[in-house]
Design a protein around this motif. Structure first.
Motif, PDB file in Angstrom:
ATOM      1  N   SER A  35      53.402  33.801  51.533  1.00  0.00           N
ATOM      2  CA  SER A  35      53.043  32.830  52.563  1.00  0.00           C
ATOM      3  C   SER A  35      51.902  31.979  52.027  1.00  0.00           C
ATOM      4  CB  SER A  35      52.621  33.533  53.862  1.00  0.00           C
ATOM      5  OG  SER A  35      51.551  34.424  53.622  1.00  0.00           O
ATOM      6  N   ALA A  36      51.936  30.684  52.315  1.00  0.00           N
ATOM      7  CA  ALA A  36      50.963  29.755  51.749  1.00  0.00           C
ATOM      8  C   ALA A  36      49.545  30.059  52.226  1.00  0.00           C
ATOM      9  CB  ALA A  36      51.338  28.328  52.135  1.00  0.00           C
ATOM     10  N   VAL A  37      48.573  29.868  51.342  1.00  0.00           N
ATOM     11  CA  VAL A  37      47.159  29.875  51.705  1.00  0.00           C
ATOM     12  C   VAL A  37      46.675  28.448  51.459  1.00  0.00           C
ATOM     13  CG1 VAL A  37      44.885  30.869  51.269  1.00  0.00           C
ATOM     14  CG2 VAL A  37      46.927  32.292  51.027  1.00  0.00           C
ATOM     15  N   LEU A  38      46.882  27.621  52.475  1.00  0.00           N
ATOM     16  CA  LEU A  38      46.616  26.192  52.319  1.00  0.00           C
ATOM     17  C   LEU A  38      45.120  25.909  52.399  1.00  0.00           C
ATOM     18  CD1 LEU A  38      49.495  24.916  54.626  1.00  0.00           C
ATOM     19  CD2 LEU A  38      49.458  24.995  52.120  1.00  0.00           C
ATOM     20  N   PRO A  39      44.655  24.945  51.590  1.00  0.00           N
ATOM     21  CA  PRO A  39      45.461  24.062  50.741  1.00  0.00           C
ATOM     22  C   PRO A  39      45.615  24.571  49.308  1.00  0.00           C
ATOM     23  CG  PRO A  39      43.200  23.309  50.714  1.00  0.00           C
ATOM     24  CD  PRO A  39      43.231  24.560  51.581  1.00  0.00           C
ATOM     25  N   PHE A  40      45.168  25.810  49.042  1.00  0.00           N
ATOM     26  CA  PHE A  40      45.004  26.250  47.659  1.00  0.00           C
ATOM     27  C   PHE A  40      46.308  26.634  46.964  1.00  0.00           C
ATOM     28  CE2 PHE A  40      40.941  27.745  49.794  1.00  0.00           C
ATOM     29  CZ  PHE A  40      40.246  26.594  49.461  1.00  0.00           C
ATOM     30  N   ILE A  41      47.084  27.525  47.573  1.00  0.00           N
ATOM     31  CA  ILE A  41      48.299  28.000  46.908  1.00  0.00           C
ATOM     32  C   ILE A  41      49.467  28.036  47.886  1.00  0.00           C
ATOM     33  CG2 ILE A  41      47.071  29.370  45.170  1.00  0.00           C
ATOM     34  CD1 ILE A  41      47.583  31.866  46.817  1.00  0.00           C
ATOM     35  N   THR A  42      50.672  27.865  47.344  1.00  0.00           N
ATOM     36  CA  THR A  42      51.903  27.997  48.121  1.00  0.00           C
ATOM     37  C   THR A  42      52.886  28.821  47.290  1.00  0.00           C
ATOM     38  OG1 THR A  42      53.158  26.103  47.252  1.00  0.00           O
ATOM     39  CG2 THR A  42      51.517  25.643  48.970  1.00  0.00           C
ATOM     40  N   GLY A  47      50.070  24.035  45.886  1.00  0.00           N
ATOM     41  CA  GLY A  47      48.736  23.887  46.453  1.00  0.00           C
ATOM     42  C   GLY A  47      47.783  23.187  45.492  1.00  0.00           C
ATOM     43  N   THR A  48      46.552  22.943  45.949  1.00  0.00           N
ATOM     44  CA  THR A  48      45.584  22.237  45.111  1.00  0.00           C
ATOM     45  C   THR A  48      45.166  23.069  43.903  1.00  0.00           C
ATOM     46  OG1 THR A  48      43.800  23.043  46.551  1.00  0.00           O
ATOM     47  CG2 THR A  48      44.686  20.861  47.021  1.00  0.00           C
ATOM     48  N   ALA A  49      45.009  24.392  44.080  1.00  0.00           N
ATOM     49  CA  ALA A  49      44.714  25.254  42.928  1.00  0.00           C
ATOM     50  C   ALA A  49      45.919  25.321  41.993  1.00  0.00           C
ATOM     51  CB  ALA A  49      44.327  26.653  43.398  1.00  0.00           C
ATOM     52  N   ASP A  50      47.116  25.378  42.573  1.00  0.00           N
ATOM     53  CA  ASP A  50      48.342  25.380  41.761  1.00  0.00           C
ATOM     54  C   ASP A  50      48.417  24.118  40.905  1.00  0.00           C
ATOM     55  OD1 ASP A  50      49.359  27.786  42.906  1.00  0.00           O
ATOM     56  OD2 ASP A  50      50.067  26.654  44.639  1.00  0.00           O
ATOM     57  N   LEU A  51      48.105  22.973  41.504  1.00  0.00           N
ATOM     58  CA  LEU A  51      48.148  21.702  40.776  1.00  0.00           C
ATOM     59  C   LEU A  51      47.195  21.726  39.588  1.00  0.00           C
ATOM     60  CD1 LEU A  51      48.839  18.689  40.396  1.00  0.00           C
ATOM     61  CD2 LEU A  51      47.060  18.166  42.102  1.00  0.00           C
ATOM     62  N   GLY A 241      38.313  24.086  34.074  1.00  0.00           N
ATOM     63  CA  GLY A 241      36.980  23.620  34.430  1.00  0.00           C
ATOM     64  C   GLY A 241      36.790  22.138  34.169  1.00  0.00           C
ATOM     65  N   ARG A 242      37.324  21.657  33.050  1.00  0.00           N
ATOM     66  CA  ARG A 242      37.197  20.227  32.720  1.00  0.00           C
ATOM     67  C   ARG A 242      38.026  19.366  33.664  1.00  0.00           C
ATOM     68  NH1 ARG A 242      40.637  17.522  29.685  1.00  0.00           N
ATOM     69  NH2 ARG A 242      41.365  19.382  28.577  1.00  0.00           N
ATOM     70  N   LEU A 243      39.280  19.765  33.890  1.00  0.00           N
ATOM     71  CA  LEU A 243      40.169  18.953  34.720  1.00  0.00           C
ATOM     72  C   LEU A 243      39.743  18.931  36.182  1.00  0.00           C
ATOM     73  CD1 LEU A 243      43.685  19.871  33.277  1.00  0.00           C
ATOM     74  CD2 LEU A 243      42.403  17.744  32.976  1.00  0.00           C
ATOM     75  N   ARG A 244      39.110  20.011  36.640  1.00  0.00           N
ATOM     76  CA  ARG A 244      38.707  20.044  38.052  1.00  0.00           C
ATOM     77  C   ARG A 244      37.710  18.943  38.368  1.00  0.00           C
ATOM     78  NH1 ARG A 244      35.834  24.917  41.551  1.00  0.00           N
ATOM     79  NH2 ARG A 244      36.208  23.947  43.576  1.00  0.00           N
ATOM     80  N   GLN A 252      44.145  13.559  43.420  1.00  0.00           N
ATOM     81  CA  GLN A 252      45.287  14.335  43.881  1.00  0.00           C
ATOM     82  C   GLN A 252      44.855  15.372  44.930  1.00  0.00           C
ATOM     83  OE1 GLN A 252      48.579  13.923  43.125  1.00  0.00           O
ATOM     84  NE2 GLN A 252      47.946  12.085  42.044  1.00  0.00           N
ATOM     85  N   GLN A 253      43.703  15.954  44.721  1.00  0.00           N
ATOM     86  CA  GLN A 253      43.184  16.936  45.676  1.00  0.00           C
ATOM     87  C   GLN A 253      42.899  16.273  47.023  1.00  0.00           C
ATOM     88  OE1 GLN A 253      39.095  18.289  45.237  1.00  0.00           O
ATOM     89  NE2 GLN A 253      39.771  20.412  45.431  1.00  0.00           N
ATOM     90  N   ARG A 254      42.262  15.105  46.990  1.00  0.00           N
ATOM     91  CA  ARG A 254      41.946  14.391  48.225  1.00  0.00           C
ATOM     92  C   ARG A 254      43.218  14.028  48.978  1.00  0.00           C
ATOM     93  NH1 ARG A 254      38.228  15.119  51.070  1.00  0.00           N
ATOM     94  NH2 ARG A 254      39.876  15.356  52.571  1.00  0.00           N
TER      95      ARG A 254
END
Length: 263
Positions: A35-42, A47-51, A241-244, A252-254
């Motif tokens: 089950s998704a833990v939005l917005p981080f993972i699906t 999700g944003t962490a997945d991306l 760390g660099r890409l974040r 994309q996160q916004r």
């Protein structure tokens, strides 16, 4: 050409071609929550962490495979090496003993987190239960927390308050509150805020202003996989760390957060 030299020449040619051919991508099997833990993972890795993990993996030619499962099952699969990683795990002693995290001289590298998020307290409107950042007041029912989550449960245990961790999702816990089976639940802020926009919960459940937890989450790796690919995993964490901090990821996160909180 003398025939006796042919096998040696063929071997040399084969080795040359092998060295010139790009290596096959390394595969990283991510066990993620069903089950998704939005917005981080699906479950689908959207999700944003997945991306962020996908962007870093693409740079390093790592192929990602997602394996959805209940959270407790994911922990066991990663711990035993049946899966290679969990996409967003807090760094706490219970989990640090089981997984590998980005460390520097034994200390967690907070700049290499895939996400940061607050866990908030939600209560049924009309309830007198309160949270002041240190303790609960007027608490007469168990505090609801999603099944399999470690960090909220450990803090609740340290506070010596009753816990109900049987709900599989935050939505199930919100429904329990409305049914009068509990007064409060702890949940990720962004996910809880999204649920409060839904007709079944709007105006019936409210979020208290003081955070229950404020934590970073990391790509956690199984010990066996880390031992086999230590240099690559260190590069992956550094790339995350660099890409974040990159404009591309931040945009994309916004966008993802705006879509999530649309009325």
């Amino acid at each position: 050409m003398h025939l006796s030299r042919l096998p040696a020449l063929l071997l040399a040619l084969t080795l040359t071609l092998w060295m010139l051919t790009p290596a096959h991508a390394v595969t990283l099997r991510l066990c993620t929550m069903e089950s998704a833990v939005l917005p981080f993972i699906t479950p689908e890795g959207q999700g944003t962490a997945d991306l962020l993990i996908r962007m870093a993996a693409q740079e390093l030619d790592i192929t990602l495979i997602y394996q959805p499962a209940p959270l407790a099952r994911c922990r066991e699969l990663v711990r035993t090496g049946s899966a290679d990683a969990f996409p967003a795990a807090p760094f706490i002693p219970t989990l640090a003993a089981e997984f590998r995290y980005p460390l520097q001289h034994g200390e967690i590298e907070t700049g290499l987190a895939v996400a940061s998020g607050r866990t908030m307290v939600f209560r049924r409107v009309g309830s007198s239960v309160d949270w002041d950042g240190v303790r609960f007041a007027h608490l007469n029912t168990p505090v609801l927390t999603p099944f399999g989550t470690v960090m909220p449960r450990e803090k609740l245990q340290a506070l010596n308050v009753p816990i109900d961790a049987n709900g599989r999702t935050m939505q199930a816990n919100f429904q329990k509150m409305l049914a009068g089976r509990a007064d409060v639940a702890v949940a990720l802020e962004i996910h809880g805020a999204q649920l409060l926009l839904l007709p079944p919960f709007a105006g019936k459940i409210e979020m208290l202003p003081i955070p229950f937890l404020d934590e970073n989450y990391y790509l956690a790796i199984s010990p066996a996989y880390y031992e086999a690919h230590a240099q690559l995993i260190e590069k992956l964490w550094d790339t995350i760390g660099r890409l974040r901090r990159s404009p591309l990821y931040l945009a994309q996160q916004r966008k993802a957060l705006d879509e999530l909180l649309k009325p």
